[in-house]
Design an enzyme around this catalytic site. Structure first.
Site, PDB file in Angstrom:
ATOM      1  CB  CYS A  25      -0.886   0.047   1.247  1.00  0.00           C
ATOM      2  SG  CYS A  25      -2.146  -1.227   1.330  1.00  0.00           S
ATOM      3  NE  ARG A  57      -5.934  -4.968   0.307  1.00  0.00           N
ATOM      4  CZ  ARG A  57      -6.780  -5.978   0.219  1.00  0.00           C
ATOM      5  NH1 ARG A  57      -8.046  -5.750  -0.071  1.00  0.00           N
ATOM      6  NH2 ARG A  57      -6.365  -7.218   0.425  1.00  0.00           N
ATOM      7  N   GLY A  70       3.412  -3.091   2.990  1.00  0.00           N
ATOM      8  CA  GLY A  70       4.351  -4.203   2.992  1.00  0.00           C
ATOM      9  C   GLY A  70       3.679  -5.533   3.228  1.00  0.00           C
ATOM     10  CD  GLU A  71       2.575  -8.418   1.086  1.00  0.00           C
ATOM     11  OE1 GLU A  71       1.876  -9.156   1.823  1.00  0.00           O
ATOM     12  OE2 GLU A  71       2.106  -7.780   0.129  1.00  0.00           O
ATOM     13  CG  ASP A 106      -0.038  -9.060   5.548  1.00  0.00           C
ATOM     14  OD1 ASP A 106      -1.041  -8.451   5.116  1.00  0.00           O
ATOM     15  OD2 ASP A 106       1.089  -8.905   5.053  1.00  0.00           O
ATOM     16  CB  SER A 114      14.087  -7.909  -6.962  1.00  0.00           C
ATOM     17  OG  SER A 114      15.148  -7.268  -7.645  1.00  0.00           O
ATOM     18  N   GLY A 115      16.731  -9.582  -6.419  1.00  0.00           N
ATOM     19  CA  GLY A 115      17.919 -10.036  -5.704  1.00  0.00           C
ATOM     20  C   GLY A 115      18.611  -9.021  -4.834  1.00  0.00           C
TER      21      GLY A 115
END
Length: 640
Positions: free
Chosen positions: A2, A50, A76-77, A100, A363-364
Site C-alpha cells: 500500500c 491498497r 508491505g507484507e 496480514d 528481486s535479488g
C-alpha cells in the site's frame, strides 16, 4: 502492499484536516490502485491506498481490533502472519479477515510497541492506540519499505513518499545543504536526512512514538555482523546446503499471494538462485523478466535466457535503448528522491514491463551486501600497497583515452589510486565516490553545501561493527547506506510506480542470520566474490552463471553520454536551467560534460548524478512549489 499517510495533532489544539489527508492519499494512488480508506478520530487521521495481494476481498485498510480502539495501516507484507495469527487466536483474539495487516492490531494488544520484534517481513506501518492517545510508526530492519515524516511543535505528518508530504502547502521546501553535500559524495542521502530540511526518513529498524505532546524515536533492530569470536565456521558444503535451505524457506514465504508472482532475472547468481527455487515452488510456469542492451559487454539477456530455458519459465525480455532516456523525468518523479545511478532507468522499465503481467516480483537486492558481491570488496582486500601502485600508474593512464566499457581497467586504476594513504573505510569509499570534496566545492553554487561529514553515517556503522572481521564491517556499512537508501528506494519506487510489489527474499531474517555469522573467508576468497552463495546455487544453475561475474541491469552510461545521450545531458544540465535552480554552477557542470565527451575520463557517474538531481528538482520539487526556487522559511525547524 500500500501507500500510507497520516496526520497527528501534537499540540491537541488543531484536529487534522480531512481534505489534507485525502490530498496526501491521492498522491499515493499509484501505490494502491485497488482501494482506499481512512480513519479520522480526534487528533489523528490515517489514510491508505491498497494494492491487493492477500485476501483481496476483505483486506481494505485501515484495519481495527474488535472494539475499534486500535487502527492500523500497513505498507508491505508480514510473512509470518500465519504463525502469529494462530498464537493470537489461542490467546482469544478474533479475526475478521485473512490478511496480514489484521495481525498487527492484535499483536499490539498483546505486546505493545515490542510487537515489532516478532515480525518477519518488509513493512512500514502506522498504528493508532485510541486508549493511550499514542501513534506508533515502525519500519522494517533493513528499510525495505519507506516512511518519511515532517514534524513541528504542533503537527506530525507522515507518508510513504515525499510527494504526499508535499501536498501539504505548509511543509517547507528548502534544501538540506548537508544532504546535498552527502548526495554529491555518495549518490544517496542516508537516513534520517532527506533532501529537504523539514522532512526526515524514519531509519530502518526504528520506531517513532508520538502522542500527548511528545515525540521520540528509538531503535528496535540491531542486526549486524557477529563478533569474530562468535562466527560460524565448519564444513563449507554443509554451510552451503544450509544456506540453500534458508533461501528456499524465504522464497516460499515471499511467494505467498493470491495473485501471480514473478522474478526480475538479471542473469547473475543472486536472481538466478531465487528464480530456480521459485520455479520449483510455483505451480505452472514462473514468469521471469529481464532487460538488456545492444552493447554486448552490458547485455544480460543471453545468460538470463539460459537460466530461463533451464527452468522452463515464462520468460520476457526487454531491450533498453538510449531513446528511452526520454522517460528520465518520469523516473525522477516516480523515485521521489534524486537517484543518481544509471540503473534507475532500466530498473524502472523492467518494473513497468513486469507490471503488465504480474502484481509482485522477487528481486535479488541484498545478495551483494550480505554475501560480499561487489568488486569494491575485492579492491579492499588489495590494501594500501595496491592503492600506492595504482597511484604511480594513474598519471600514465590519465594520458590514455578513457574507455566506455564496464569497470574498465583505466577506471579501476584511477579509483584505486584515490585510496592511496587512506584507512580501510576511506579506501572503500574512494572506489565509489561520485565527486571529491574539491569537485563538490567546484560544482555547487556558493552557500549550497553544508559542513557535515558526508560519511557521518558510514563512520557510525563502521564503528558499530568494530568487533567484526574486516570485510564484514564494510558489508555492514553498505547494508545500512547503499542498500537501505539507494537500492531499496529504487526497487520500491520503480515497482510502486507501476502497481508492482518488489519482494527481496535475501533480506529476510532467516537468511540474514546466517549471512552475518559467516567468516570473511566463506564470502570472499581470492578473486571470487559470494563464495558460499555460489556454492549454494551450484546444484540449481548452469556452471557459467554460478562462476560468472556480478550482473545487474547496468546500462552503458559512459558510451551513451558520449553518443546519443550527450545532447540530452547537455539539455538537462543546460546553463539556463542550472542558473534558475541556483544549486549547481553551470560552467563547472559543462566542464564535466566536456571532459567526459573528450574521453579524458569516465565521468558518467557524476554526470548521471547531476542529471538526476536536476530532474528531481523540476519533477518533484518544482511541481510541488509551482516551479519557484525553494527558499528557507524562517522559524521552521528541521525535523528531528
Amino acid at each position: 502492499m500500500c501507500g500510507i499517510c497520516g496526520l497527528l495533532s501534537l499540540d491537541g489544539a488543531t484536529p487534522p484536516d480531512p481534505a489534507q489527508l485525502r490530498a496526501m492519499r491521492d498522491a499515493l494512488a499509484h501505490r494502491g490502485p485497488d482501494g482506499e480508506g481512512e480513519h479520522l478520530a480526534g487528533p489523528v487521521a490515517l489514510g491508505a491506498r491498497r494494492l491487493a495481494l492477500v485476501d483481496v476481498e476483505h483486506g481494505d485498510q485501515p484495519i481495527a481490533n474488535e472494539d475499534g480502539a486500535i487502527q492500523v495501516v500497513l505498507n508491505g507484507e508480514i510473512y509470518n502472519h500465519g504463525v502469529l495469527r494462530r498464537g493470537l487466536q489461542r490467546a482469544g483474539h478474533r479475526f475478521a479477515t485473512r490478511c496480514d495487516t489484521e495481525v498487527l492490531v492484535h499483536l499490539y494488544e498483546e505486546h505493545g510497541p515490542a510487537m515489532v520484534e516478532r515480525l518477519r517481513g518488509m513493512f512500514a506501518f502506522a498504528l493508532w492506540d485510541g486508549r493511550e492517545g499514542r501513534l506508533l510508526l515502525a519500519r522494517d530492519p533493513f528499510g525495505i519499505k519507506p516512511l518519511l515524516y515532517a514534524a513541528d511543535g504542533r503537527r506530525l505528518a507522515f507518508a510513504s513518499e515525499l510527494k504526499a508530504l508535499l501536498r501539504l502547502v505548509d511543509v517547507p521546501r528548502d534544501l538540506d545543504e548537508d544532504a546535498l553535500a552527502t548526495y554529491l559524495s555518495v549518490n544517496a542521502v542516508p537516513a534520517p536526512r532527506t533532501m529537504l530540511r523539514a522532512v526526515r526518513k524514519l531509519p530502518a529498524g526504528h520506531l517513532l512514538v508520538a502522542g500527548n505532546g511528545t515525540l521520540r524515536i528509538e531503535r528496535y533492530a540491531h542486526g549486524r555482523p557477529l563478533p569474530a569470536e562468535a562466527l560460524r565456521d565448519g564444513d563449507e558444503a554443509a554451510l552451503a546446503a544450509e544456506l540453500r535451505d534458508r533461501v528456499r524457506d524465504s522464497v516460499r514465504a515471499h511467494l505467498r499471494a493470491d495473485v501471480p508472482v514473478g522474478v526480475l532475472l538479471s542473469g547473475g547468481v543472486d536472481s538466478g538462485l531465487l528464480a530456480a527455487i521459485a520455479a520449483e515452488e510455483t505451480p505452472g510456469r514462473l514468469p521471469t523478466f529481464t532487460v538488456g542492451f545492444a552493447e554486448r559487454s552490458f547485455d544480460e539477456t543471453v545468460p538470463a535466457r539460459e537460466v530461463a530455458e533451464r527452468l522452463g519459465s515464462d520468460h520476457h525480455e526487454l531491450v533498453v535503448e538510449p531513446g528511452d532516456a526520454a522517460l528520465l523525468a518520469d523516473v525522477a518523479r516516480s523515485i521521489d528522491e534524486p537517484r543518481g545511478d544509471a540503473t534507475a532507468l532500466p530498473y524502472w522499465l523492467a518494473a513497468r514491463y513486469a507490471g503488465t503481467r504480474v502484481k509482485a516480483v522477487l528481486s535479488g537486492e541484498g545478495g551483494d551486501e550480505l554475501f560480499a558481491g561487489y568488486q569494491t570488496y575485492t579492491a579492499s582486500r588489495l590494501g594500501p600497497a595496491a592503492a600506492r601502485a595504482a597511484a604511480l600508474a594513474a598519471p600514465v593512464v590519465a594520458r590514455l583515452p578513457s574507455s566506455s566499457r564496464r569497470l574498465s581497467l583505466d577506471f579501476r586504476i584511477r579509483r584505486l589510486a584515490l585510496g592511496a594513504g587512506l584507512d580501510a573505510l576511506e579506501r572503500h569509499h574512494a572506489f565509489k565516490e561520485i565527486l571529491s570534496a574539491e569537485q563538490r566545492a567546484a560544482v555547487a553554487m556558493p552557500g549550497r553545501l553544508g559542513g557535515a561529514d558526508p560519511l557521518e553515517v558510514h563512520r557510525r556503522l563502521f564503528a558499530e561493527a568494530g568487533d567484526a572481521e574486516a570485510l564484514a564491517r564494510l558489508q555492514h556499512v553498505d547494508a545500512g547506506t547503499f542498500l537501505a537508501d539507494d537500492l531499496l528506494v529504487q526497487a520500491d519506487r520503480a515497482g510502486m510506480a507501476h502497481g508492482v510489489e518488489v519482494r527481496v527474499p535475501f533480506l529476510d531474517p532467516v537468511v540474514a542470520e546466517l549471512a552475518w555469522a559467516l567468516p570473511d573467508r566463506h564470502k570472499l576468497r581470492g578473486g571470487q566474490t559470494k563464495r558460499l552463495l555460489r556454492l549454494a546455487a551450484a546444484p540449481l544453475l548452469p556452471r557459467a552463471i554460478v562462476d560468472g561475474p556480478k550482473r545487474g541491469f547496468v546500462p552503458p552510461a559512459a558510451a551513451w553520454l558520449r553518443g546519443e545521450l550527450e545532447p540530452v545531458a547537455r539539455d538537462i544540465l543546460g546553463p539556463e536551467t542550472l542558473r534558475r535552480h541556483g544549486i549547481l554552477r553551470p560552467e563547472a557542470v559543462t566542464a564535466l560534460l566536456d571532459r567526459h565527451a573528450a574521453r579524458r575520463e569516465d565521468l558518467s557517474r557524476p554526470i548521471w548524478a547531476l542529471m538526476a538531481l536536476t530532474l528531481w528538482r523540476d519533477a518533484v520539487l518544482g511541481a510541488a512549489s509551482g516551479d519557484r526556487d525553494p527558499t528557507p522559511v524562517s522559524g521552521v525547524p528541521s525535523a528531528p
